[in-house]
Design a protein around this motif. Structure first.
Motif, PDB file in Angstrom:
ATOM      1  N   UNK A  29     133.121  11.804  38.882  1.00 30.73           N
ATOM      2  CA  UNK A  29     131.999  11.098  38.250  1.00 30.73           C
ATOM      3  C   UNK A  29     130.972  12.041  37.647  1.00 30.73           C
ATOM      4  N   UNK A  30     131.394  13.282  37.323  1.00 29.17           N
ATOM      5  CA  UNK A  30     130.511  14.220  36.642  1.00 29.17           C
ATOM      6  C   UNK A  30     130.671  14.067  35.122  1.00 29.17           C
ATOM      7  N   UNK A  31     129.819  14.769  34.391  1.00 30.99           N
ATOM      8  CA  UNK A  31     129.804  14.709  32.930  1.00 30.99           C
ATOM      9  C   UNK A  31     130.223  16.062  32.365  1.00 30.99           C
ATOM     10  N   UNK A  32     131.155  16.031  31.411  1.00 32.48           N
ATOM     11  CA  UNK A  32     131.687  17.255  30.812  1.00 32.48           C
ATOM     12  C   UNK A  32     131.701  17.106  29.295  1.00 32.48           C
ATOM     13  N   UNK A  33     131.229  18.138  28.594  1.00 37.03           N
ATOM     14  CA  UNK A  33     131.258  18.142  27.131  1.00 37.03           C
ATOM     15  C   UNK A  33     132.570  18.746  26.643  1.00 37.03           C
ATOM     16  N   UNK A  34     133.097  18.174  25.559  1.00 36.28           N
ATOM     17  CA  UNK A  34     134.364  18.664  25.011  1.00 36.28           C
ATOM     18  C   UNK A  34     134.377  18.460  23.491  1.00 36.28           C
ATOM     19  N   UNK A  35     135.168  19.262  22.778  1.00 39.41           N
ATOM     20  CA  UNK A  35     135.197  19.137  21.324  1.00 39.41           C
ATOM     21  C   UNK A  35     136.121  18.013  20.871  1.00 39.41           C
ATOM     22  N   UNK A  36     135.758  17.383  19.767  1.00 43.52           N
ATOM     23  CA  UNK A  36     136.671  16.504  19.046  1.00 43.52           C
ATOM     24  C   UNK A  36     136.743  17.034  17.618  1.00 43.52           C
ATOM     25  N   UNK A  37     137.477  16.361  16.764  1.00 41.45           N
ATOM     26  CA  UNK A  37     137.552  16.821  15.375  1.00 41.45           C
ATOM     27  C   UNK A  37     136.270  16.529  14.602  1.00 41.45           C
ATOM     28  N   UNK A  38     135.394  15.685  15.154  1.00 45.61           N
ATOM     29  CA  UNK A  38     134.145  15.333  14.468  1.00 45.61           C
ATOM     30  C   UNK A  38     132.995  16.181  14.991  1.00 45.61           C
ATOM     31  N   UNK A  39     132.530  15.900  16.210  1.00 46.73           N
ATOM     32  CA  UNK A  39     131.476  16.681  16.869  1.00 46.73           C
ATOM     33  C   UNK A  39     131.863  16.820  18.342  1.00 46.73           C
ATOM     34  N   UNK A  40     131.074  17.568  19.098  1.00 45.43           N
ATOM     35  CA  UNK A  40     131.314  17.657  20.540  1.00 45.43           C
ATOM     36  C   UNK A  40     130.857  16.363  21.201  1.00 45.43           C
ATOM     37  N   UNK A  41     131.672  15.885  22.157  1.00 42.48           N
ATOM     38  CA  UNK A  41     131.354  14.667  22.876  1.00 42.48           C
ATOM     39  C   UNK A  41     130.948  14.971  24.309  1.00 42.48           C
ATOM     40  N   UNK A  42     130.177  14.060  24.893  1.00 45.84           N
ATOM     41  CA  UNK A  42     129.720  14.197  26.278  1.00 45.84           C
ATOM     42  C   UNK A  42     130.440  13.149  27.107  1.00 45.84           C
ATOM     43  N   UNK A  43     131.475  13.570  27.843  1.00 42.28           N
ATOM     44  CA  UNK A  43     132.415  12.640  28.445  1.00 42.28           C
ATOM     45  C   UNK A  43     132.136  12.290  29.902  1.00 42.28           C
ATOM     46  N   UNK A  44     132.420  11.013  30.220  1.00 37.48           N
ATOM     47  CA  UNK A  44     132.389  10.527  31.603  1.00 37.48           C
ATOM     48  C   UNK A  44     133.336   9.342  31.692  1.00 37.48           C
ATOM     49  N   UNK A  45     133.776   9.039  32.902  1.00 39.65           N
ATOM     50  CA  UNK A  45     134.697   7.927  33.147  1.00 39.65           C
ATOM     51  C   UNK A  45     134.107   6.624  32.604  1.00 39.65           C
ATOM     52  N   UNK A 165     121.865  21.063  26.497  1.00 37.10           N
ATOM     53  CA  UNK A 165     122.223  20.404  27.758  1.00 37.10           C
ATOM     54  C   UNK A 165     122.543  21.334  28.926  1.00 37.10           C
ATOM     55  N   UNK A 166     122.380  22.630  28.755  1.00 34.85           N
ATOM     56  CA  UNK A 166     122.666  23.527  29.880  1.00 34.85           C
ATOM     57  C   UNK A 166     121.781  23.169  31.064  1.00 34.85           C
ATOM     58  N   UNK A 167     122.399  23.060  32.232  1.00 36.89           N
ATOM     59  CA  UNK A 167     121.684  22.688  33.434  1.00 36.89           C
ATOM     60  C   UNK A 167     121.584  21.191  33.643  1.00 36.89           C
ATOM     61  N   UNK A 168     122.011  20.409  32.641  1.00 39.19           N
ATOM     62  CA  UNK A 168     121.937  18.954  32.735  1.00 39.19           C
ATOM     63  C   UNK A 168     123.314  18.316  32.900  1.00 39.19           C
ATOM     64  N   UNK A 169     124.389  19.088  32.665  1.00 39.80           N
ATOM     65  CA  UNK A 169     125.754  18.567  32.754  1.00 39.80           C
ATOM     66  C   UNK A 169     126.617  19.532  33.556  1.00 39.80           C
ATOM     67  N   UNK A 170     127.796  19.061  33.984  1.00 37.57           N
ATOM     68  CA  UNK A 170     128.641  19.865  34.873  1.00 37.57           C
ATOM     69  C   UNK A 170     129.385  20.969  34.143  1.00 37.57           C
ATOM     70  N   UNK A 171     129.776  20.724  32.877  1.00 37.77           N
ATOM     71  CA  UNK A 171     130.567  21.740  32.205  1.00 37.77           C
ATOM     72  C   UNK A 171     130.709  21.507  30.720  1.00 37.77           C
ATOM     73  N   UNK A 172     131.139  22.585  30.022  1.00 37.45           N
ATOM     74  CA  UNK A 172     131.380  22.541  28.581  1.00 37.45           C
ATOM     75  C   UNK A 172     132.720  23.204  28.302  1.00 37.45           C
ATOM     76  N   UNK A 173     133.602  22.476  27.644  1.00 38.01           N
ATOM     77  CA  UNK A 173     134.859  23.051  27.171  1.00 38.01           C
ATOM     78  C   UNK A 173     134.643  23.541  25.743  1.00 38.01           C
ATOM     79  N   UNK A 174     134.784  24.838  25.535  1.00 39.26           N
ATOM     80  CA  UNK A 174     134.538  25.438  24.228  1.00 39.26           C
ATOM     81  C   UNK A 174     135.842  25.478  23.431  1.00 39.26           C
ATOM     82  N   UNK A 175     135.901  24.654  22.398  1.00 46.34           N
ATOM     83  CA  UNK A 175     137.074  24.637  21.529  1.00 46.34           C
ATOM     84  C   UNK A 175     136.793  25.170  20.146  1.00 46.34           C
ATOM     85  N   UNK A 176     135.679  25.929  19.995  1.00 42.07           N
ATOM     86  CA  UNK A 176     135.317  26.461  18.690  1.00 42.07           C
ATOM     87  C   UNK A 176     134.630  25.415  17.830  1.00 42.07           C
TER      88      UNK A 176
END
Length: 344
Positions: A29-45, A165-176
């Protein structure tokens, strides 16, 4: 909170350690940022109200604005909706994975703070290898608005996410860097004639190659209409300094710039390559050619983030043709601006 940063390989797999770590956090139930082809998204269940609440808390975003659910398969769509209309299946076959979000009737599986209490749910399948690997590893549909503080320009790089968002979310997946640069097109498939609720990476002209008719929903400009799509309510995409959108010929833009300079304003400019060459101004950020609106869309959020309040008082931005992906560019610039000046 410590925000983890992962940089998976260029060809990510579900089994990669970083992706598994991110997927485990999502299942917790944590929040993780990840890249899409449009912009980076902030994901959760998307099915868990508590997890989704963390998205709103991290972004500082009002909870009456619906979120887009990201999936890795059409089977996941079937689990979230009452039925998939034939028109929606045609669009999935043509444009998925890709920057097209479809509004369908919710069966209640998505949490209420994803749908903002509406009877519909917004769903898309991102066209990004890392996003798809994460979705498959997590085995969850992910609610994922743009991974920025609410009101700020959307992030097209992991560094933008970290700044907000550093310090506000659990993680960031860097996909460039992302590819399209503006968010997905949102299309309502519950109306008799499918309606564009937000212009984006798939244009009206693209949709009309598949559908006999597509309309632009009047709620795009209606201020008192409840939002049925992300991006239809509240201020969005705003840079640090006020942005004025200038609609007119190059000479009109140049005159506006000179008048404001004479009044003592420190002016930053966002302009096409063509206009930038004519201005001879110290603070100009070219965002692409007028002949290539795809390039402008790709650069838009990055240049909106470039200017800092400490350096300038005001941003003047050129307007662009309001067709094709230019419709998405102008939609975002209009929402980002505090004033629009049109040539008489």
């Amino acid at each position: 909170m410590i925000t983890k940063l992962w940089k998976p390989s260029a060809q990510p797999k579900e089994s990669d350690v970083s992706i598994q770590e991110a997927a485990n956090l999502l299942r917790e139930q944590q929040v993780v940022a990840f890249p899409t082809e449009t912009v980076y998204g902030l994901g959760a269940d998307a099915t868990n109200e508590s997890a989704v609440k963390r998205i709103f808390e991290a972004k500082g975003r009002p909870s009456d604005n619906p979120l887009i659910v990201h999936v890795a398969s059409i089977r996941e769509v079937e689990d979230l909706v009452t039925h998939i209309p034939q028109v929606a299946r045609k669009l999935m076959e043509r444009f998925w994975p890709g920057p097209l979000t479809l509004i369908l009737e919710s069966n209640g599986t998505a949490s209420k703070n994803v749908t903002a209490g509406l009877k519909t749910v917004a769903i898309r399948m991102p066209d990004h290898a890392l996003a798809l690997a994460l979705l498959k590893a997590a085995e969850l549909p992910l609610a994922a608005p743009s991974a920025n503080r609410s009101g700020r320009p959307s992030p097209t790089k992991a560094e933008h996410v970290r700044q907000d968002l550093e310090g506000r979310i659990a993680g960031i997946l860097d996909g460039g860097p992302t590819g399209v640069g503006v968010e997905s097109t949102v299309l309502d498939c519950t109306s008799e004639i499918p309606a564009i609720l937000r212009p984006g990476g798939i244009t009206k002209e693209d949709l009309e190659e598949v559908l006999p008719e597509v309309k632009i929903d009047p709620a795009l400009t209606g201020k008192d209409t409840p939002p049925v799509s992300p991006g239809m309510k509240y201020t969005h995409y705003a840079p640090e300094s006020p942005l004025w959108l200038i609609k007119g010929e190059d000479e009109f833009f140049r005159n506006q710039l000179h008048e404001l300079q004479e009044e003592g304003y420190r002016i930053g400019v966002i302009a096409s390559n063509e206009l930038a060459e004519k201005l001879h101004h110290d603070f100009v950020l070219p965002c692409g050619s007028r002949e290539n609106l795809t390039e402008v869309a790709n650069r838009l959020y990055e240049v909106l983030r470039e200017y800092k309040k400490s350096d300038i008082d005001l941003i003047l931005c050129e307007s662009f043709p309001n067709y094709g992906v230019g419709a998405a560019v102008m939609n975002r610039l209009t929402k980002a601006s505090v004033k629009i000046i049109e040539q008489p």
